[in-house]
Scaffold this motif. Structure first.
Motif, PDB file in Angstrom:
ATOM      1  N   THR A  32       2.620  -2.067   6.882  1.00  0.00           N
ATOM      2  CA  THR A  32       3.238  -0.856   6.328  1.00  0.00           C
ATOM      3  C   THR A  32       2.832  -0.681   4.875  1.00  0.00           C
ATOM      4  O   THR A  32       2.443   0.414   4.451  1.00  0.00           O
ATOM      5  N   TRP A  36       0.678   2.395   3.199  1.00  0.00           N
ATOM      6  CA  TRP A  36       1.084   3.171   2.025  1.00  0.00           C
ATOM      7  C   TRP A  36      -0.016   3.165   0.982  1.00  0.00           C
ATOM      8  O   TRP A  36      -0.341   4.183   0.389  1.00  0.00           O
ATOM      9  N   GLN A  37      -0.581   1.991   0.762  1.00  0.00           N
ATOM     10  CA  GLN A  37      -1.616   1.856  -0.266  1.00  0.00           C
ATOM     11  C   GLN A  37      -2.848   2.686   0.089  1.00  0.00           C
ATOM     12  O   GLN A  37      -3.429   3.333  -0.778  1.00  0.00           O
ATOM     13  N   LYS A  39      -2.948   5.388   1.800  1.00  0.00           N
ATOM     14  CA  LYS A  39      -2.608   6.801   1.617  1.00  0.00           C
ATOM     15  C   LYS A  39      -2.371   7.137   0.147  1.00  0.00           C
ATOM     16  O   LYS A  39      -2.364   8.300  -0.237  1.00  0.00           O
ATOM     17  N   GLU A  41       0.452   6.558  -1.476  1.00  0.00           N
ATOM     18  CA  GLU A  41       1.823   6.982  -1.728  1.00  0.00           C
ATOM     19  C   GLU A  41       2.823   6.111  -0.991  1.00  0.00           C
ATOM     20  O   GLU A  41       2.500   5.499   0.025  1.00  0.00           O
ATOM     21  N   ILE A  42       4.015   6.065  -1.548  1.00  0.00           N
ATOM     22  CA  ILE A  42       5.118   5.308  -0.964  1.00  0.00           C
ATOM     23  C   ILE A  42       6.213   6.310  -0.634  1.00  0.00           C
ATOM     24  O   ILE A  42       6.515   7.178  -1.467  1.00  0.00           O
ATOM     25  N   PRO A  43       6.810   6.227   0.547  1.00  0.00           N
ATOM     26  CA  PRO A  43       7.904   7.148   0.873  1.00  0.00           C
ATOM     27  C   PRO A  43       8.997   7.094  -0.194  1.00  0.00           C
ATOM     28  O   PRO A  43       9.380   6.020  -0.664  1.00  0.00           O
TER      29      PRO A  43
END
Length: 75
Positions: A32, A36-37, A39, A41-43
Motif C-alpha cells: 500500500t 501511494w509512493q 502515485k 500521493e497519500i489518501p
C-alpha cells in the motif's frame, strides 16, 4: 524538492524505524505504501495519523511554508 515521502523516510531514519515498522504502526501493508509512493500521493485520511505518529503537525509533515517563507509549526 520536498515531498511528504521525504519527510516519512527522514522521520523513519531519525527514529531508526524500518519501512516495515512504520507500516505496521500505521496498520497498512508495504505494498500500500509503495502504491501511494508510485502515485505520489497519500489518501488525506492518513495524513493526521502519520503526523500524530511522528508527533508533528500535518503542515510540518507535508513541508508547508507560509507566504513569508517560514515553516508553519502548528495548525
Amino acid at each position: 524538492m520536498h515531498t511528504i515521502f521525504s519527510s516519512i523516510y527522514a522521520e523513519n531514519a531519525r527514529r531508526r524505524w524500518s519501512l516495515h515498522n512504520f507500516c505496521e504502526k500505521l496498520c497498512i501493508g508495504r505494498t500500500t505504501f509503495y502504491r501511494w509512493q508510485s502515485k505520489g500521493e497519500i489518501p488525506s485520511q492518513y495524513l493526521p495519523k502519520i503526523a500524530k505518529l511522528f508527533d508533528m503537525s500535518t503542515d510540518e509533515l507535508i513541508g508547508y511554508k507560509s507566504e513569508t517563507g517560514g515553516e508553519i509549526h502548528s495548525l
